[in-house]
Design a protein around this motif. Sequence first.
Motif, mmCIF file in Angstrom:
data_model
loop_
_atom_site.group_PDB
_atom_site.id
_atom_site.type_symbol
_atom_site.label_atom_id
_atom_site.label_comp_id
_atom_site.label_asym_id
_atom_site.label_seq_id
_atom_site.Cartn_x
_atom_site.Cartn_y
_atom_site.Cartn_z
ATOM 1 N N HIS A 95 -2.558 -11.606 -4.876
ATOM 2 C CA HIS A 95 -3.641 -12.135 -5.713
ATOM 3 C C HIS A 95 -4.968 -12.145 -4.955
ATOM 4 O O HIS A 95 -6.007 -11.775 -5.503
ATOM 5 C CB HIS A 95 -3.286 -13.545 -6.192
ATOM 6 C CG HIS A 95 -4.362 -14.175 -7.010
ATOM 7 N ND1 HIS A 95 -4.621 -13.799 -8.311
ATOM 8 C CD2 HIS A 95 -5.257 -15.144 -6.714
ATOM 9 C CE1 HIS A 95 -5.634 -14.508 -8.773
ATOM 10 N NE2 HIS A 95 -6.034 -15.329 -7.821
ATOM 11 N N SER A 96 -4.937 -12.543 -3.702
ATOM 12 C CA SER A 96 -6.184 -12.700 -2.956
ATOM 13 C C SER A 96 -6.669 -11.423 -2.271
ATOM 14 O O SER A 96 -7.851 -11.292 -1.967
ATOM 15 C CB SER A 96 -6.046 -13.818 -1.917
ATOM 16 O OG SER A 96 -5.083 -13.475 -0.952
ATOM 17 N N MET A 97 -5.771 -10.475 -2.021
ATOM 18 C CA MET A 97 -6.140 -9.308 -1.217
ATOM 19 C C MET A 97 -6.106 -7.968 -1.960
ATOM 20 O O MET A 97 -6.536 -6.962 -1.408
ATOM 21 C CB MET A 97 -5.206 -9.199 -0.004
ATOM 22 C CG MET A 97 -5.146 -10.431 0.860
ATOM 23 S SD MET A 97 -6.670 -10.787 1.699
ATOM 24 C CE MET A 97 -6.537 -9.717 3.095
ATOM 25 N N SER A 98 -5.592 -7.946 -3.185
ATOM 26 C CA SER A 98 -5.389 -6.652 -3.842
ATOM 27 C C SER A 98 -6.693 -5.884 -4.057
ATOM 28 O O SER A 98 -6.743 -4.672 -3.838
ATOM 29 C CB SER A 98 -4.622 -6.797 -5.149
ATOM 30 O OG SER A 98 -5.336 -7.580 -6.057
ATOM 31 N N ARG A 99 -7.733 -6.563 -4.446
ATOM 32 C CA ARG A 99 -9.007 -5.868 -4.679
ATOM 33 C C ARG A 99 -9.626 -5.430 -3.349
ATOM 34 O O ARG A 99 -10.017 -4.280 -3.187
ATOM 35 C CB ARG A 99 -9.975 -6.755 -5.447
ATOM 36 C CG ARG A 99 -11.297 -6.052 -5.733
ATOM 37 C CD ARG A 99 -12.164 -6.809 -6.668
ATOM 38 N NE ARG A 99 -11.593 -6.689 -8.012
ATOM 39 C CZ ARG A 99 -11.803 -7.547 -8.987
ATOM 40 N NH1 ARG A 99 -12.564 -8.590 -8.797
ATOM 41 N NH2 ARG A 99 -11.262 -7.370 -10.164
ATOM 42 N N LYS A 100 -9.697 -6.354 -2.396
ATOM 43 C CA LYS A 100 -10.311 -6.064 -1.096
ATOM 44 C C LYS A 100 -9.600 -4.915 -0.376
ATOM 45 O O LYS A 100 -10.239 -4.047 0.203
ATOM 46 C CB LYS A 100 -10.276 -7.317 -0.226
ATOM 47 C CG LYS A 100 -10.824 -7.120 1.158
ATOM 48 C CD LYS A 100 -10.706 -8.393 1.978
ATOM 49 C CE LYS A 100 -11.151 -8.143 3.407
ATOM 50 N NZ LYS A 100 -10.880 -9.268 4.270
ATOM 51 N N GLU A 101 -8.269 -4.915 -0.432
ATOM 52 C CA GLU A 101 -7.472 -3.901 0.275
ATOM 53 C C GLU A 101 -7.131 -2.695 -0.600
ATOM 54 O O GLU A 101 -6.436 -1.785 -0.160
ATOM 55 C CB GLU A 101 -6.181 -4.536 0.808
ATOM 56 C CG GLU A 101 -6.411 -5.656 1.811
ATOM 57 C CD GLU A 101 -6.980 -5.185 3.132
ATOM 58 O OE1 GLU A 101 -6.749 -4.015 3.506
ATOM 59 O OE2 GLU A 101 -7.651 -5.983 3.807
ATOM 60 N N ALA B 180 0.824 -1.216 0.000
ATOM 61 C CA ALA B 180 0.000 0.000 0.000
ATOM 62 C C ALA B 180 0.856 1.263 0.000
ATOM 63 O O ALA B 180 0.420 2.308 -0.487
ATOM 64 C CB ALA B 180 -0.933 -0.007 1.205
ATOM 65 N N ALA B 181 2.062 1.157 0.514
ATOM 66 C CA ALA B 181 2.935 2.332 0.639
ATOM 67 C C ALA B 181 3.888 2.527 -0.542
ATOM 68 O O ALA B 181 4.675 3.472 -0.532
ATOM 69 C CB ALA B 181 3.737 2.226 1.937
ATOM 70 N N ILE B 182 3.827 1.668 -1.548
ATOM 71 C CA ILE B 182 4.699 1.865 -2.719
ATOM 72 C C ILE B 182 4.224 3.132 -3.433
ATOM 73 O O ILE B 182 3.071 3.219 -3.848
ATOM 74 C CB ILE B 182 4.651 0.664 -3.686
ATOM 75 C CG1 ILE B 182 5.070 -0.626 -2.985
ATOM 76 C CG2 ILE B 182 5.555 0.935 -4.905
ATOM 77 C CD1 ILE B 182 4.851 -1.888 -3.817
ATOM 78 N N LEU C 284 -5.078 -2.444 -3.147
ATOM 79 C CA LEU C 284 -3.616 -2.344 -3.240
ATOM 80 C C LEU C 284 -3.183 -1.942 -4.644
ATOM 81 O O LEU C 284 -3.799 -2.341 -5.631
ATOM 82 C CB LEU C 284 -2.981 -3.690 -2.875
ATOM 83 C CG LEU C 284 -3.217 -4.169 -1.452
ATOM 84 C CD1 LEU C 284 -2.649 -5.563 -1.263
ATOM 85 C CD2 LEU C 284 -2.600 -3.206 -0.454
ATOM 86 N N PRO C 285 -2.094 -1.201 -4.753
ATOM 87 C CA PRO C 285 -1.548 -0.862 -6.068
ATOM 88 C C PRO C 285 -0.759 -2.054 -6.621
ATOM 89 O O PRO C 285 0.467 -2.027 -6.729
ATOM 90 C CB PRO C 285 -0.651 0.344 -5.763
ATOM 91 C CG PRO C 285 -0.194 0.114 -4.361
ATOM 92 C CD PRO C 285 -1.344 -0.559 -3.665
#
Length: 117
Positions: A44-50, A13-15, A52-53
């Motif tokens: 793969h499993s968390m990028s949409r939910k969180e 998230a901080a990139i 994430l970039p």
Amino acid sequence: MTPFTKQVIAIIAAIPEGKVMTYGQIAACAGSPRAARQVVRILHSMSRKERLPWHRVVNAKGQIAISDEQLRSIQEIELGSEGVEFQLDGSIDLKQFGHDPDPDWLLHKLASIQNED
């Protein structure tokens, strides 16, 4: 959610915009240098939910690791729109576009995540 997963999510998230990190680099920053594949699974499993970039994460060679042509194209477009340039071989110069988190920030961030538990 495991502490490692929380750390990986915080690091991704901080990139910053216009920068990339490798799966292995993220794993090492989260305290488990040999867990690059686990970072792949988390992303793969968390990028949409969180939210994430995900497009800012590449392999150790600075290449897009996604085999799906549509997602690969989206990642290239997203990175390009942030100013990330691809070399002739399709890789990204990690010296120029790689993100190396500030160690003080990293220690503070990871400590705050552990204190949430």
